[in-house]
Enzyme design. Structure first.
Site, PDB file in Angstrom:
ATOM      1  CD  GLU A   7      -1.604  -2.450   1.443  1.00  0.00           C
ATOM      2  OE1 GLU A   7      -0.484  -2.616   1.998  1.00  0.00           O
ATOM      3  OE2 GLU A   7      -2.349  -3.397   1.137  1.00  0.00           O
TER       4      GLU A   7
ATOM      5  CG  PHE B 288      -5.679  -2.944   4.209  1.00  0.00           C
ATOM      6  CD1 PHE B 288      -5.432  -3.230   5.546  1.00  0.00           C
ATOM      7  CD2 PHE B 288      -6.473  -3.819   3.490  1.00  0.00           C
ATOM      8  CE1 PHE B 288      -5.956  -4.359   6.149  1.00  0.00           C
ATOM      9  CE2 PHE B 288      -6.999  -4.959   4.087  1.00  0.00           C
ATOM     10  CZ  PHE B 288      -6.748  -5.235   5.415  1.00  0.00           C
TER      11      PHE B 288
END
Lengths: 311, 274
Positions: free
Chosen positions: A55, A80
């Protein structure tokens, strides 16, 4: 009532943006099926990049693409994206005011059986606190579609948050949509029910119940959390004198926080908050969780009754 | 010596120490180790840039990921003509375009700005991918610290560049061996670096990071590669050029006092004449 997942609106808008604009790129952290970016992967493979389960790299790569003139749409699960990617979103994207469009999927407790690790309940607070960020929580799949199209025209970062499961369709293709306005979905005199996301539907249902009790409730869809539509919010506060804020998010730092901050400074009135009360979610069926965590129309009704007594 | 950069490097060192002394804070050690790395880019023909047109599409890109080396970077840019040299004395003061760590909004002539360690290589990759998608052949250079490799994002980005064969990325690692508290070897040793980068699909070069000819050749080699990204492991001395700062972790982020400042300026003057 017809139900469609909000994420379908995100995917539909991305398809349209890819058809319209050469500069659109769609970035994914290996959850394409969940976010509907799978549709882009199939139809526009050259515009789709899967950076892998990374991410931080997802956000940074998008930042670099934006600096070469592309308009990257970046999506993964909201928890996330805004959690693992927060430092990148703050220090690279927002501080430098880069043209990166974030899409937070699987928002709220209604993600369901995956449990608390996958339920984004703090994402609005995390995004709202950062300067230069625009934060949007659409109420259904049509609004998710319209909001995703609209953020293309913003010159700077944005965060659009949307849910996983089939959600009541309460607007249509023709419903007026102004990104920067809170929309009055039902008029009323006695109390304002400010809501966004899934909770707009619950607030509308609550207004029906309250009407039978002789309470006239106004329902306002505050799909844009930042910048907040102060005019509409203060006007409603002045005209109804009491408010309930309803959201599928922690009561700290989300829409409730935003509206309380605004009203405390500009037009103080009694406010009650309907949201997750400082705890984590758990596994369960979406509808069972919404009830168990006091996010149903009945909870909105109870809050409205309570705030009316404080007027 | 093909490019005599000794004068400009000395000027950058003097500016770096002076601006940190005036500001009363900053990172002299990490700036001084990176002087030749940046000067070789900006003051030879290896790096295409246009100070009068900083956003010219045909320019190469530079991403300073170790943003705390900003004083040396700012001096490099000022000497190149991006902005007036007088600005250097405003470092770290209210209203200055020269923030402690760079910002694109305040200093729009930059290609990009990074302050939080570990973020630059992902950005460089995004730029490199964007340039490739547009059919442009420019190179993206990115500078990180050796300790910065302790950030996990660096390796997320390393894998991405390898996966996508981003041969237009050239990463330079300023290997001064020291970080804020102590030496990298004691804290969390990232050696062997060459094996790590090689296994992520990178072309690996070792150079003396203060030898501008060697750096120039390495940059040329990076530009010539057409199959994979290049990482240049540049061995440097933290605090290079100021005797009492050299190889001392405590000079990572400390400003000299008046006596120390004067001694530094004396040393930096002597060397330029030699």
């Amino acid at each position: 009532m017809n139900r469609v997942p909000m994420r379908d609106g995100y995917g539909k808008a991305l398809l349209e943006l890819c058809r319209l604009h050469d500069d659109v790129m769609v970035l994914d952290a290996d959850v394409a099926k969940s976010t509907r970016t799978e549709w882009i992967r199939k139809e526009f493979p050259d515009k789709y990049i899967n950076v892998g389960i990374s991410e931080q790299d997802l956000v940074g790569t998008a930042a670099g693409l934006s600096l070469t003139g592309f308009v990257p749409f970046v999506s993964t699960y909201g928890v996330f994206l805004t959690g693992r990617g927060w430092g990148q979103i703050r220090n690279t994207v927002c501080y430098n005011k880069l043209n990166v469009k974030l899409g937070g999927a699987h928002a709220g407790i209604s993600v369901g059986p995956d449990g608390a690790t996958h339920q984004a309940l703090e994402d609005i607070a995390l995004m709202r606190a950062i300067p230069n960020m625009t934060v949007i929580t659409p109420c259904d799949w049509w609004e998710t579609y319209k909001a995703t199209l609209a953020v293309y025209d913003i010159k700077g970062p944005s965060y659009v948050r949307f849910g996983r499961n089939p959600a009541p369709v309460i607007t249509s293709e023709d419903t007026p949509f102004d990104l920067y306005k809170a929309a009055i979905f039902r008029d009323g005199r006695d109390v304002t029910l400010f809501a966004n996301g899934l909770m707009v539907h619950e607030a509308l249902t609550a207004a029906d119940i309250l009407e039978k009790e002789g309470i006239s409730a106004r329902v306002v869809n505050v799909r844009i959390v930042k910048p907040l539509d102060l005019d509409t919010i203060c006007t409603c506060a002045a005209e109804t004198g009491a408010a309930v804020v309803c959201e599928e998010h922690q009561i700290m730092g989300g829409l409730g926080g935003a509206i309380c901050e605004a009203l405390a400074q500009h037009h103080p009135i009694p406010v009650e908050l309907v949201g997750i009360r400082d705890r984590f979610g758990e596994s369960g069926k979406p509808d069972d969780l919404l009830k168990a965590y006091n996010l149903s129309a009945e909870d909105v009704v109870a809050a409205a009754r309570k705030v009316m007594k404080r007027k | 010596m093909r490019h005599d950069l000794r004068d400009v490097c000395m000027q950058i060192r003097r500016d770096t120490v002076r601006s940190i002394y005036r500001a009363g804070s900053g990172h002299p050690g990490s700036s001084l180790s990176a002087v030749e790395i940046m000067a070789t880019l900006y003051f030879t023909d290896i790096f295409t840039c246009f100070p009068d047109r900083p956003h010219a599409p045909e320019r190469d890109r530079f991403v300073l990921s170790k943003g705390h080396a900003a004083p040396a970077f700012y001096s490099t840019l000022a000497h190149k003509g991006y902005f007036p040299l007088e600005w250097l004395d405003t470092l770290r003061t209210v209203g200055s375009p020269l923030q402690g760590h760079p910002n694109l909004q305040k200093l729009p002539c930059l290609d990009c700005a990074v302050g939080s360690l570990g973020q630059g290589l992902s950005i460089a990759n995004g730029m490199a991918l964007g340039l490739k998608r547009k059919g442009q052949t420019q190179q993206v250079f990115c500078l990180i610290g050796d300790g910065e490799q302790q950030e996990g994002q660096v390796w997320e980005a390393a894998a991405f560049a390898g996966q996508h064969h981003l041969d237009n990325v050239c990463l330079i690692v300023d290997c001064n061996g020291l970080q804020l508290v102590d030496s990298m070897a004691i804290i969390k040793d990232m050696e062997p670096m060459d094996a790590k980068w090689d296994s992520f699909g990178w072309h690996v070069l070792h150079v003396d990071g203060h030898d501008t000819d060697a750096l120039y050749d390495a940059y040329g080699s990076a530009k010539a590669r057409t199959d994979k990204p290049t990482v240049i492991l540049a061995k440097t001395v933290k605090g290079k050029g100021v005797s009492y700062m050299e190889n001392q972790a405590e000079w990572h982020g400390a400003a000299p006092d008046e006596a120390q400042y004067e001694q530094a300026m004396k040393e930096l003057t002597t060397e330029v004449k030699a």
